[in-house]
Design a protein around this motif. Structure first.
Motif, mmCIF file in Angstrom:
data_model
loop_
_atom_site.group_PDB
_atom_site.id
_atom_site.type_symbol
_atom_site.label_atom_id
_atom_site.label_comp_id
_atom_site.label_asym_id
_atom_site.label_seq_id
_atom_site.Cartn_x
_atom_site.Cartn_y
_atom_site.Cartn_z
ATOM 1 N N SER A 129 0.750 -1.305 -0.709
ATOM 2 C CA SER A 129 -0.417 0.007 0.536
ATOM 3 C C SER A 129 1.197 1.653 -0.018
ATOM 4 C CB SER A 129 -0.683 0.283 1.195
ATOM 5 O OG SER A 129 -2.073 -1.269 1.497
ATOM 6 N N GLY A 179 -4.164 1.562 -2.289
ATOM 7 C CA GLY A 179 -4.879 0.699 -1.259
ATOM 8 C C GLY A 179 -5.375 -0.081 -1.748
ATOM 9 N N SER A 180 -6.814 0.179 -2.206
ATOM 10 C CA SER A 180 -7.474 -0.498 -2.917
ATOM 11 C C SER A 180 -6.939 -1.055 -4.027
ATOM 12 C CB SER A 180 -9.551 0.089 -2.939
ATOM 13 O OG SER A 180 -9.498 -0.255 -1.990
ATOM 14 N N TRP A 210 0.944 2.018 5.934
ATOM 15 C CA TRP A 210 0.619 1.063 6.309
ATOM 16 C C TRP A 210 0.948 -0.715 6.813
ATOM 17 C CZ3 TRP A 210 -2.779 4.315 8.666
ATOM 18 C CH2 TRP A 210 -3.727 4.884 7.924
ATOM 19 N N THR A 211 2.661 -0.572 5.990
ATOM 20 C CA THR A 211 3.548 -1.852 6.943
ATOM 21 C C THR A 211 2.883 -2.471 7.959
ATOM 22 O OG1 THR A 211 4.613 0.019 5.145
ATOM 23 C CG2 THR A 211 5.537 -2.039 5.995
ATOM 24 N N SER A 212 2.151 -3.198 8.340
ATOM 25 C CA SER A 212 2.240 -3.868 9.403
ATOM 26 C C SER A 212 3.501 -4.058 9.740
ATOM 27 C CB SER A 212 2.159 -4.872 9.345
ATOM 28 O OG SER A 212 0.209 -4.577 8.894
ATOM 29 N N PHE A 269 1.262 0.010 12.544
ATOM 30 C CA PHE A 269 1.722 0.743 11.254
ATOM 31 C C PHE A 269 2.926 1.602 10.857
ATOM 32 C CE2 PHE A 269 -3.246 0.298 11.409
ATOM 33 C CZ PHE A 269 -3.168 -0.663 10.674
ATOM 34 N N THR A 309 -11.057 -3.900 11.698
ATOM 35 C CA THR A 309 -9.735 -3.997 10.958
ATOM 36 C C THR A 309 -9.240 -5.076 9.552
ATOM 37 O OG1 THR A 309 -8.021 -4.914 12.385
ATOM 38 C CG2 THR A 309 -8.864 -2.909 12.340
ATOM 39 N N GLY A 335 -7.695 -6.429 1.477
ATOM 40 C CA GLY A 335 -8.390 -6.005 0.181
ATOM 41 C C GLY A 335 -9.752 -5.985 0.754
ATOM 42 N N ILE A 380 -14.389 -4.788 -2.163
ATOM 43 C CA ILE A 380 -13.112 -5.590 -2.969
ATOM 44 C C ILE A 380 -12.809 -6.887 -3.577
ATOM 45 C CG2 ILE A 380 -10.706 -5.663 -3.392
ATOM 46 C CD1 ILE A 380 -11.855 -2.724 -3.634
ATOM 47 N N ASN A 383 -16.133 -7.255 -5.655
ATOM 48 C CA ASN A 383 -15.813 -6.849 -7.127
ATOM 49 C C ASN A 383 -15.058 -8.164 -7.273
ATOM 50 O OD1 ASN A 383 -16.956 -4.589 -7.202
ATOM 51 N ND2 ASN A 383 -14.905 -3.671 -7.331
HETATM 52 C C1 LIG Z 1 -4.983 -4.292 9.976
HETATM 53 C C2 LIG Z 1 -4.237 -4.007 8.686
HETATM 54 C C3 LIG Z 1 -3.832 -4.025 8.213
HETATM 55 C C4 LIG Z 1 -2.459 -3.359 6.929
HETATM 56 N N1 LIG Z 1 -1.796 -4.014 6.562
HETATM 57 C C5 LIG Z 1 -0.658 -4.222 5.363
HETATM 58 C C6 LIG Z 1 0.676 -4.259 4.704
HETATM 59 O O1 LIG Z 1 0.825 -4.971 6.422
HETATM 60 N N2 LIG Z 1 0.929 -3.803 3.643
HETATM 61 C C7 LIG Z 1 0.435 -3.390 3.292
HETATM 62 O O2 LIG Z 1 1.128 -2.844 2.453
HETATM 63 N N3 LIG Z 1 -0.773 -2.777 3.362
HETATM 64 C C8 LIG Z 1 -1.379 -2.948 5.103
HETATM 65 N N4 LIG Z 1 -2.978 -3.039 5.103
HETATM 66 C C9 LIG Z 1 -3.762 -2.077 3.738
HETATM 67 C C10 LIG Z 1 -4.446 -2.149 3.424
HETATM 68 O O3 LIG Z 1 -4.382 -3.279 1.920
HETATM 69 C C11 LIG Z 1 -5.155 -1.219 3.023
HETATM 70 O O4 LIG Z 1 -6.050 -0.676 4.038
HETATM 71 C C12 LIG Z 1 -6.248 -1.599 2.245
HETATM 72 O O5 LIG Z 1 -6.386 -2.424 1.188
HETATM 73 C C13 LIG Z 1 -7.505 -0.618 1.400
HETATM 74 O O6 LIG Z 1 -6.652 0.293 1.208
HETATM 75 P P1 LIG Z 1 -6.828 2.180 1.681
HETATM 76 O O7 LIG Z 1 -6.856 2.241 2.874
HETATM 77 O O8 LIG Z 1 -6.123 2.652 0.715
HETATM 78 O O9 LIG Z 1 -8.977 2.156 1.294
HETATM 79 P P2 LIG Z 1 -9.248 3.289 0.047
HETATM 80 O O10 LIG Z 1 -8.613 2.025 -1.280
HETATM 81 O O11 LIG Z 1 -9.433 4.189 -0.487
HETATM 82 O O12 LIG Z 1 -10.995 2.501 -0.076
HETATM 83 C C14 LIG Z 1 -12.014 2.738 1.139
HETATM 84 C C15 LIG Z 1 -13.591 2.661 1.034
HETATM 85 O O13 LIG Z 1 -13.897 2.704 -0.739
HETATM 86 C C16 LIG Z 1 -14.378 0.937 -1.190
HETATM 87 N N5 LIG Z 1 -13.295 1.465 -1.960
HETATM 88 C C17 LIG Z 1 -12.671 1.033 -2.927
HETATM 89 N N6 LIG Z 1 -12.788 1.261 -3.962
HETATM 90 C C18 LIG Z 1 -13.548 0.351 -4.242
HETATM 91 C C19 LIG Z 1 -14.354 -0.158 -5.411
HETATM 92 N N7 LIG Z 1 -13.139 -0.510 -6.551
HETATM 93 N N8 LIG Z 1 -15.887 -1.021 -5.465
HETATM 94 C C20 LIG Z 1 -15.873 -0.656 -3.989
HETATM 95 N N9 LIG Z 1 -16.127 -0.076 -3.535
HETATM 96 C C21 LIG Z 1 -14.180 0.659 -3.083
HETATM 97 C C22 LIG Z 1 -13.641 0.253 -0.059
HETATM 98 O O14 LIG Z 1 -13.706 -1.332 -0.166
HETATM 99 C C23 LIG Z 1 -13.052 1.130 1.238
HETATM 100 O O15 LIG Z 1 -14.263 0.483 2.372
HETATM 101 C C24 LIG Z 1 -3.494 -2.953 5.890
HETATM 102 C C25 LIG Z 1 -4.511 -2.546 6.467
HETATM 103 C C26 LIG Z 1 -5.190 -3.111 7.932
HETATM 104 C C27 LIG Z 1 -6.739 -2.206 7.922
#
Ligand SMILES: Cc1cc2nc3c(=O)[nH]c(=O)nc-3n(C[C@H](O)[C@H](O)[C@H](O)COP(=O)(O)OP(=O)(O)OC[C@H]3O[C@@H](n4cnc5c(N)ncnc54)[C@H](O)[C@@H]3O)c2cc1C
Length: 389
Positions: A133, A138-139, A163-165, A215, A365, A371, A375, A378
């Motif tokens: 991320s 993210g998504s 968000w690198t755990s 994080f 969380t 994901g 997502i 999808n």
């Molecule tokens: C406990 C925890 C540990 C994590 N650890 C790591 C880690 O070690 N390394 C790492 O790289 N990342 C990590 N993450 C990050 C995680 O992968 C992202 O938080 C996640 O992919 C969502 O991205 P975002 O936070 O940018 O949210 P966003 O992508 O901004 O999404 C926000 C909201 O919009 C919705 N949304 C977005 N796009 C769509 C779509 N196309 N269709 C429908 N709904 C959509 C999402 O479902 C969500 O509800 C961690 C997250 C958590 C909570």
């Protein structure tokens, strides 16, 4: 007795003789050993259990012995998991590398990469973190911007992850980087293995509302990564990442099998049932039935995997259902307990009734990490149901 029964009997006998009694009790988060180059054991039993399982190759029982595993078949690995659960054995260690990166290295890594990285994982002497991320990816992960440019035998990496755990306590990171900024976004990404001790890396823990900092933000400034640390082909990191994410979802859909019986929120609910009315009992019964249906579906998935059917895409269903079920169970428990469910005692997860509030918040969380649920829906639409994107 057939071969499986004989193996089951041997496994049970060994576990009974070698798993200390205190390692057969419910585990709290604070007691989980996330293995790394600097393992700290809470007591002698924990160390003993860790060393005995490690020496048997049972941290990675299905891997070949050359890579530190025990060379067990998929069926035997399943038997081992089942017997550990039946005896209530704790997991001796928790390891992102084994769950997610290793299957990808076994499939796509070079022999040199396998021999360098798998044995330390199987010994529980290295901790990996995930650098996927970024602030605007993210998504929509394929929008990532961290750049890697080839320079002689190295890549030079610049950019930021978020968000690198546990990035602050990890030894290595597997990361996605952009190696061709001109290509269509999924096409210009590569998958690199990064030694966290390299000069050019700054790790900043992010303080959370709980006061914890699990994080991190990770910054790369002219970081040199040897080109031999590229996994898969140049610009084909998206293929590697998709496989890794399938394994991440599979790991997340096995929460309740973590050898930690205390994960079971419904067991914590039992004492409150006497005071609860029929509506609560109804909801609890529904949650129990969902849990049972999920366990049966998991068994079906294992059979499919055993029959060498591709279960990668189904992992999205399992991850979605498991994480939503966990969240629903804690929601239910929280409501049943009323104000008793709001207590916030101690400063660590104990996974007992005094710590329901923290656990309830934490389940929020589950449906984001690995994901978000939307997502997964999808992915299910496209990869399982074959609907248009
Ligand atoms: C406990 C925890 C540990 C994590 N650890 C790591 C880690 O070690 N390394 C790492 O790289 N990342 C990590 N993450 C990050 C995680 O992968 C992202 O938080 C996640 O992919 C969502 O991205 P975002 O936070 O940018 O949210 P966003 O992508 O901004 O999404 C926000 C909201 O919009 C919705 N949304 C977005 N796009 C769509 C779509 N196309 N269709 C429908 N709904 C959509 C999402 O479902 C969500 O509800 C961690 C997250 C958590 C909570």
């Amino acid at each position: 007795m057939n071969d499986t029964d004989t193996f089951r009997a041997e496994v049970r006998q060994w576990l009974e003789a070698n798993c200390p009694a205190s390692m057969r009790t419910p585990i709290s988060s604070a007691e989980m050993l996330w293995s790394s180059s600097h393992n700290v054991f809470l007591n002698d039993d924990q160390r003993l259990w860790f060393e005995r399982m490690r020496d048997r190759g049972w941290f990675a029982p299905g891997w070949p012995p050359t890579c530190g595993g025990a060379g067990l078949s998929a069926r035997q690995v399943r038997v081992l998991e089942q017997e550990m659960m039946a005896l209530g054995c704790r997991q001796p260690q928790y390891n992102l590398g084994i769950w997610m990166l290793a299957p990808v290295l076994l499939e796509l890594g070079t022999e040199a990469q396998q021999l360098e990285h798998l044995p330390p994982m199987a010994r529980g002497s290295v901790r990996w973190c995930q650098g996927f991320s970024e602030p605007n990816a993210g998504s929509d992960l394929a929008s990532l911007k961290t750049r890697a440019v080839r320079d002689g035998d190295d890549f030079i990496v610049d950019g930021q992850k978020i968000w690198t755990s546990y990035g602050n306590v990890s030894d290595w990171m597997y990361a996605l980087v952009r190696t061709d900024p001109t290509a269509k976004k999924q096409k210009g990404i590569s998958f690199l293995l990064i030694d966290m001790k390299s000069p050019g890396i700054t790790v900043r823990p992010i303080e959370l509302i709980s006061g914890k900092s699990s994080f991190c933000e990770v910054f790369f400034d002219k970081l040199r990564v040897p080109a031999r640390n590229l996994v898969g082909a140049l610009n084909d990191g998206w293929t590697v990442a998709k496989k890794l994410l399938d394994h991440e979802r599979a790991a997340m859909s096995k929460f309740t099998e973590g050898g930690a019986p205390s994960h079971d929120a419904l067991a914590v609910a039992a004492p409150y049932l006497a005071d609860a009315g029929p509506v609560w009992r109804d909801r609890l019964a529904a949650a129990l039935m969902d849990q049972q249906a999920f366990a049966l579906t998991t068994r079906r998935m294992h059979e499919m995997a055993h029959a060498r059917q591709d279960i990668g895409a189904i992992g999205s269903i399992m991850k979605l259902v498991q994480t939503e079920q966990e969240a629903t169970k804690y929601e239910l428990l929280q409501q049943m307990m009323g104000q008793r469910g709001l207590s916030w005692e101690g400063d660590e997860f104990t996974r007992d009734e005094h710590d329901i509030c923290r656990q309830w918040l934490y389940t929020k969380t589950y449906t984001i990490a690995g994901g978000a649920s939307e997502i997964q829906l999808n992915l299910i639409a496209r990869r399982v149901l074959g609907l248009p994107g």
